[in-house]
Every structure is written in C-alpha cells, then in structure tokens.
Design an enzyme around this catalytic site. Sequence first.
Site, mmCIF file in Angstrom:
data_model
loop_
_atom_site.group_PDB
_atom_site.id
_atom_site.type_symbol
_atom_site.label_atom_id
_atom_site.label_comp_id
_atom_site.label_asym_id
_atom_site.label_seq_id
_atom_site.Cartn_x
_atom_site.Cartn_y
_atom_site.Cartn_z
ATOM 1 N N LYS A 186 8.774 -5.153 34.273
ATOM 2 C CA LYS A 186 8.484 -6.581 34.431
ATOM 3 C C LYS A 186 7.093 -6.803 35.014
ATOM 4 C CE LYS A 186 8.567 -10.880 35.394
ATOM 5 N NZ LYS A 186 8.979 -12.067 34.731
ATOM 6 N N CYS A 210 3.945 -16.878 38.539
ATOM 7 C CA CYS A 210 4.261 -15.508 38.104
ATOM 8 C C CYS A 210 3.010 -14.650 37.953
ATOM 9 C CB CYS A 210 4.993 -15.557 36.763
ATOM 10 S SG CYS A 210 6.456 -16.584 36.822
HETATM 11 N N1 SAJ Z 1 -3.737 -18.004 30.608
HETATM 12 C C1 SAJ Z 1 -5.067 -17.910 30.228
HETATM 13 N N2 SAJ Z 1 -5.362 -17.324 29.030
HETATM 14 C C2 SAJ Z 1 -4.390 -16.837 28.204
HETATM 15 C C3 SAJ Z 1 -3.029 -16.920 28.603
HETATM 16 C C4 SAJ Z 1 -2.740 -17.513 29.819
HETATM 17 O O1 SAJ Z 1 -5.974 -18.339 30.946
HETATM 18 O O2 SAJ Z 1 -4.731 -16.326 27.127
HETATM 19 C C5 SAJ Z 1 -3.391 -18.644 31.889
HETATM 20 C C6 SAJ Z 1 -2.588 -19.928 31.703
HETATM 21 O O3 SAJ Z 1 -3.431 -21.028 31.447
HETATM 22 C C7 SAJ Z 1 -1.876 -20.016 33.039
HETATM 23 C C8 SAJ Z 1 -1.621 -18.556 33.397
HETATM 24 O O4 SAJ Z 1 -2.500 -17.788 32.598
HETATM 25 O O5 SAJ Z 1 -2.710 -20.597 34.025
HETATM 26 C C9 SAJ Z 1 -0.187 -18.083 33.191
HETATM 27 O O6 SAJ Z 1 0.358 -18.646 32.006
HETATM 28 P P1 SAJ Z 1 1.156 -17.780 30.921
HETATM 29 O O7 SAJ Z 1 1.514 -18.668 29.804
HETATM 30 O O8 SAJ Z 1 0.369 -16.575 30.596
HETATM 31 O O9 SAJ Z 1 2.422 -17.246 31.723
HETATM 32 P P2 SAJ Z 1 3.616 -17.917 32.589
HETATM 33 O O10 SAJ Z 1 3.294 -17.702 34.033
HETATM 34 O O11 SAJ Z 1 3.922 -19.300 32.175
HETATM 35 O O12 SAJ Z 1 4.829 -16.952 32.169
HETATM 36 C C10 SAJ Z 1 4.671 -15.563 32.316
HETATM 37 C C11 SAJ Z 1 5.192 -14.866 31.039
HETATM 38 N N3 SAJ Z 1 4.789 -13.463 31.028
HETATM 39 C C12 SAJ Z 1 4.210 -12.894 29.944
HETATM 40 O O13 SAJ Z 1 3.932 -13.507 28.954
HETATM 41 C C13 SAJ Z 1 3.923 -11.438 30.036
HETATM 42 C C14 SAJ Z 1 6.711 -14.995 30.943
HETATM 43 O O14 SAJ Z 1 7.204 -14.254 29.837
HETATM 44 C C15 SAJ Z 1 7.360 -14.474 32.238
HETATM 45 O O15 SAJ Z 1 8.770 -14.585 32.195
HETATM 46 C C16 SAJ Z 1 6.836 -15.353 33.365
HETATM 47 O O16 SAJ Z 1 5.414 -15.135 33.457
HETATM 48 C C17 SAJ Z 1 7.551 -14.954 34.640
HETATM 49 O O17 SAJ Z 1 8.451 -15.702 35.056
HETATM 50 O O18 SAJ Z 1 7.283 -13.880 35.172
#
Ligand code: SAJ
Length: 480
Positions: A218, A272
Amino acid sequence: MAQDKGVCVVGLGYIGFPTAVFLAAAGHRVLGVDVRREVVEAVNAGERAAEEEGFEELYRTALRAGRLRAGLAPEPADAFFICVPTPARTSPRYGGREADLDYVGSAARSLAPLLRPGNVVILESTVPPGTTEDFLRPLLEESGLRAHRDPAPPDDCFFLAHCPERVIPGRIAHELVHNDRVIGGLSREAARRAADLYGSFVAGRITLTDAATAETVKLMENTFRDVNVALANEFALLCERLGVNAWEAVALANRHPRVTIHRPGPGVGGHCIPVDPWFLVERAPETAPLIRQARAVNDAMPGRVAERVRACLAGRGDRVALLGLAYKPNVGDLRESPSLEVAARLRGEGLTVTVHDPFVPAGADLHAVAHSGDDGAERLAGLRAAGSVREAAAGADLVVVLVGHRQYLELDPALLVAGMRSASLFDATGSLDHARWEAAGFAVRVLGRPEGRTSAPAEEGGRGRGIADTLAAGTERGAC
Ligand code: SAJ
C-alpha cells in the site's frame, strides 16, 4: 463462508461507510461504528451523502432491509473491520513525519473485550510496515485470546489480517468492487478467512500474503505516485528554464511504450499521498533519500506557483483571483490542499486574494475550513469563498487556476473579461483550453510553459507506413 455474518465496521469515514454498505448489500448484518454522533445519526436516518452513481440505492436498500445500522460503540460480531484515519504528525525521532496510530489504538481497545474465538479482525487503515503484528496484535490479545499463527491449530484463536484500502476519491464505490485486493494475514488461515469476507462483494482479484508485505504494498503504491508527480513537477520547472513546453514534452515522452509521467501541478494534497510516504521513511530514514526528496519537491510547489504569480503580476497589480481550493479536481475535500498554501503565501506577501471553488459554499470562512492550526492557516483569517467565478474575478489583475474542476474547463472566459482590471490568466494545472482564453483576450501563462511560448500544439506528422505486415508474415513463417 455464508454471507450472513455479523460484521462490525469501526470508522464510518470515506472508506468505512462504503465498505459497510457493500458488506450489507452482500447479505451480512452490519453495524457501522463512529465516535461522531452526527455521523451515526445521519447514517441511520438515510441522510449520509452517497454521491456516486448506483451507491445511494445500495445504501437505502441495506437500511430498509435492516442489514445496516450505525452506533457509537462496537458490539460482538463474527468479523471486525478497522477503517479509522492514520494521520501523520511531526516525528520527535527525526526531522520528518510519522504515523499517528492513536485512532487504531482506541479502535483496538474498544474491540478487545468483545473478541471471541473464531473472530476475524481486519485492519484497512494505511499503516507503517509491522503495525499489524507489533502494535495491533498485542492490543487485541489483551482480550486473553491469541491471534492465530501458523502452524498452530485454529481453536481458541482470533484471526488478524491487514487489507489496505486502495480506492480513489471520486470513484470509491466503483473501485471498492472492481480493484484487486491484497490481504496480508498473521497466518495463512487468517488471510483466507478475510478473503472470504471480501469475496462477498469484491469482483477484483484477491491475493493472499503476509501482513508486513500488504502494509508495504500500500505504501509503495502511494509513494510511487508521489515520486512520479515530483518528477513531473521537476520537469515542469526545468522546462521553464530550458524554454521548452513541459506539457508537450511530457505528452510526447508518454508515447514511449514504457514511460508514464504524471501531471505537474501546484503540489500534492489530500490525506494519503502527502502522508503515506512518510510511513516508509520513518522506518529507515537514512535508506529513503529519494522518497524524502520527492516530498520536498512536491511540498515546494505552492511556493513555486506563488513565485510565478508574482512574476505574472510583474508589479503592475496586486489583486489575484484563485480558482480551485480542493486538493484535486471534482472533489470537495480541502485537506492538505496546495491551494490553501498558495492563498496563505500570497496574502502573506500583501496581495489581495479572492477565492472560489464549486464545492465550497459562498461565504465559507477559509480559515475555519482549513482545519489547521499552522502558521499558514492564520494567514487565511478573514478570507471567504466567493459565490461565483465572476464574483471572484471582479476587479482582479490575474486569474489563477489551481484545480482543474470540470466547471473551470467548461467556463466561458469571455464572461470574465469585462469585470477584470486586467485580463490575465495563470494556469497551474495545464488543463484549460488556452487558445480559447487567448481568443477571449486573456494573456495566458502556464506552469511548465516558459514565458512567451504560445499554446500551439505539436504538429502531427501522420502515421509511418511501417513494415508490420512484413514482420507478421515473417513471424508466421517462423523467420524470427
Ligand atoms: N496529483 C498531481 N499529478 C498527478 C496526479 C495527482 O499533481 O498526475 C496530485 C493531485 O492533484 C492531488 C494529489 O496528487 O493533489 C493526490 O491525488 P491522487 O488523485 O493522486 O490521489 P488520492 O490521494 O486522491 O488517492 C490516492 C490513490 N492512490 C493511488 O492512486 C496510488 C488511491 O488509490 C488510494 O486509495 C488513496 O490515495 C488512499 O486512500 O491511500
């Protein structure tokens, strides 16, 4: 396992609540437990928000059928799911952050007196490797029962496993059912019994392993995403110096069959991705320099965005409208949102800041919404959300888009021009239709795109003729 188990889900947050609903929909008798009385009352009254398609119907059906109810305290059951938050706090041991396991601890202490032989206990909360074994097990064993270990006979034991949640906010209901699951048991039998429960509602593949591996998997997933975003952000800053449009370069690099660079942006938020990498680092800080550096790169992005905003204004104005307060597009969650940090910095530098987000009600006090006692939050005091984009942009010298909410992508920029002191846009998300904003009279600047570069897309050179047929024919003849 028959699908009529008594199940108790501790924690009715964004994971526990849908998990409780899906378990009830699968035929189990589910008690959801939360320490927040208003959450318990809302669930029982059928008033808990369940925005995702199809999910609301499952929730209401489970309530009507009497298979789902909520309460303030756990009760004896066949299986217990622990779905409580594990935030990060500053570590007294080293200069980083570490997991705060207080909620897991109190959940475990509330379950120990209820445990009976044969019970299954599953930890879903994200935790540092070793937590299920070294922290949770001893607390549960205060019940007087032992957690089952191989090769002991299963009699008189309870079964303990870790099955980390993996769902992404915005698609939770879909991913709860369709994502693959990794289940780490303290014994193989514990993992098998947990898998039986998940098998009642999960359509994805379920893989059994040990608890420390599941905990690590995870953390690797979220750390991978954090490091990848940090790389994208570093590329964006580099490209600004190199005179290259990072968005075009990343899109073209991603056409390589083994390259998938994430998107640059104003930083990494949510509860997360900015938190979980620390749970790996805290176990061996000296062995995780890359992960720590990625955290530093992403944490520095709001500051970089603030610098670009000042460069865009170039001393010719001091009124900035920030669009997007949530931590990512199309969700209303503001936890650890980079936008709040950008707003706090710009206000700290004396600029006049207005803010808007389609998920934040008009007039909402940002200081209160930020729920944070840090210095940055103080700088949000008195800042209130505008009721519309036009209201936020009225009189502004610059519109800054910090979150690519659907509403902003569909916005007609021509509607903003008349009210603004100067029609100027800085897009920190790279997701707007820049040609459209330019056509409406805006001077457009974009994170990762150097000053002076236009939004002209890379030109397609058509498809090559290739020799695929020849190769295929050769393969058929065994020529390879
Ligand atoms: N972000 C970027 N660029 C990207 C992707 C994301 O800047 O290309 C930023 C987003 O804007 C945001 C942050 O990262 O600020 C996190 O967003 P996210 O969509 O990447 O993730 P979360 O926090 O909404 O959800 C993540 C997910 N993990 C993965 O995709 C590996 C989800 O599957 C997990 O269950 C969740 O964390 C968790 O609960 O741990």
